[in-house]
Design a protein around this motif. Sequence first.
Motif, PDB file in Angstrom:
ATOM      1  N   SER A  70       1.050  -1.313  -0.257  1.00  0.00           N
ATOM      2  CA  SER A  70       0.053   0.046  -0.115  1.00  0.00           C
ATOM      3  C   SER A  70       0.970   1.236  -0.037  1.00  0.00           C
ATOM      4  N   GLU A  71       0.052   2.447  -0.317  1.00  0.00           N
ATOM      5  CA  GLU A  71       0.691   3.703  -0.100  1.00  0.00           C
ATOM      6  C   GLU A  71       1.123   3.869   1.066  1.00  0.00           C
ATOM      7  N   SER A  72       0.484   3.549   2.376  1.00  0.00           N
ATOM      8  CA  SER A  72       0.766   3.716   3.403  1.00  0.00           C
ATOM      9  C   SER A  72       1.874   3.357   3.879  1.00  0.00           C
ATOM     10  N   PHE A  73       2.177   1.998   3.605  1.00  0.00           N
ATOM     11  CA  PHE A  73       3.634   1.127   3.523  1.00  0.00           C
ATOM     12  C   PHE A  73       4.901   1.924   3.228  1.00  0.00           C
ATOM     13  N   ARG A  74       4.625   2.570   1.952  1.00  0.00           N
ATOM     14  CA  ARG A  74       5.479   3.233   1.227  1.00  0.00           C
ATOM     15  C   ARG A  74       5.936   4.566   1.762  1.00  0.00           C
ATOM     16  N   LEU A  75       4.784   5.273   2.411  1.00  0.00           N
ATOM     17  CA  LEU A  75       5.091   6.620   3.167  1.00  0.00           C
ATOM     18  C   LEU A  75       5.809   6.269   4.425  1.00  0.00           C
ATOM     19  N   ALA A  76       5.261   5.246   5.162  1.00  0.00           N
ATOM     20  CA  ALA A  76       5.994   4.815   6.595  1.00  0.00           C
ATOM     21  C   ALA A  76       7.358   4.450   6.292  1.00  0.00           C
ATOM     22  N   HIS A  77       7.679   3.836   5.124  1.00  0.00           N
ATOM     23  CA  HIS A  77       8.966   3.388   5.228  1.00  0.00           C
ATOM     24  C   HIS A  77      10.038   4.420   4.192  1.00  0.00           C
ATOM     25  N   LYS A  78       9.680   5.660   3.879  1.00  0.00           N
ATOM     26  CA  LYS A  78      10.416   6.344   2.720  1.00  0.00           C
ATOM     27  C   LYS A  78      11.686   6.787   3.272  1.00  0.00           C
ATOM     28  N   ASN A  79      11.902   6.917   4.530  1.00  0.00           N
ATOM     29  CA  ASN A  79      13.221   7.183   5.047  1.00  0.00           C
ATOM     30  C   ASN A  79      14.072   6.183   5.834  1.00  0.00           C
ATOM     31  N   ALA A  80      13.555   4.984   5.500  1.00  0.00           N
ATOM     32  CA  ALA A  80      14.235   3.813   6.028  1.00  0.00           C
ATOM     33  C   ALA A  80      15.822   3.490   6.253  1.00  0.00           C
ATOM     34  N   GLY A  81      16.292   3.795   4.955  1.00  0.00           N
ATOM     35  CA  GLY A  81      17.629   3.787   4.814  1.00  0.00           C
ATOM     36  C   GLY A  81      18.448   4.924   5.315  1.00  0.00           C
ATOM     37  N   GLN A  82      17.832   5.913   5.762  1.00  0.00           N
ATOM     38  CA  GLN A  82      18.412   7.253   6.245  1.00  0.00           C
ATOM     39  C   GLN A  82      19.638   6.950   7.567  1.00  0.00           C
ATOM     40  N   ASN A  83      19.344   6.164   8.213  1.00  0.00           N
ATOM     41  CA  ASN A  83      20.131   5.811   9.618  1.00  0.00           C
ATOM     42  C   ASN A  83      20.619   4.531   9.678  1.00  0.00           C
ATOM     43  N   LYS A  84      21.048   3.862   8.451  1.00  0.00           N
ATOM     44  CA  LYS A  84      21.671   2.570   8.401  1.00  0.00           C
ATOM     45  C   LYS A  84      22.929   2.299   9.194  1.00  0.00           C
ATOM     46  N   GLU A  85      23.419   3.313   9.740  1.00  0.00           N
ATOM     47  CA  GLU A  85      24.990   3.110  10.201  1.00  0.00           C
ATOM     48  C   GLU A  85      24.634   2.880  11.970  1.00  0.00           C
ATOM     49  N   ILE A  86      23.488   2.818  12.213  1.00  0.00           N
ATOM     50  CA  ILE A  86      22.865   2.443  13.501  1.00  0.00           C
ATOM     51  C   ILE A  86      22.753   1.074  13.768  1.00  0.00           C
ATOM     52  N   TYR A  87      22.677   0.423  12.480  1.00  0.00           N
ATOM     53  CA  TYR A  87      21.998  -1.184  12.490  1.00  0.00           C
ATOM     54  C   TYR A  87      23.059  -1.918  12.397  1.00  0.00           C
TER      55      TYR A  87
END
Length: 100
Positions: A70-87
């Motif tokens: 869904s579009e809701s999923f895409r919106l909720a995850h749009k910045n998911a890769g922004q903080n990959k250095e903490i993972y």
Amino acid sequence: MFIAMNRFKILTGEEKTFEKIWKNRDSYLDKVKGFKKFNLIKGKKFENYTLYASHSTWNSENDFISWTKSESFRLAHKNAGQNKEIYMGHPEFEGFEVII
């Protein structure tokens, strides 16, 4: 019912950053068909990381799958890769059908 979980290994010292990201993000889940409940849970602390899991409950697996498309999923995850250095690695998904 269906339970969807993503397990995250967060580098030691980055726990507050991770928690802040989740507290301040809009998940858009309140508008999604079949969604029941969400929790972010904190697990054991290891030498290099702390274990967390996102835990969501759905009316059915099909409702969960529909949300992931869904579009809701895409919106909720749009910045998911922004903080990959903490993972430490990628999240690990686990899905469960509720029996009892």
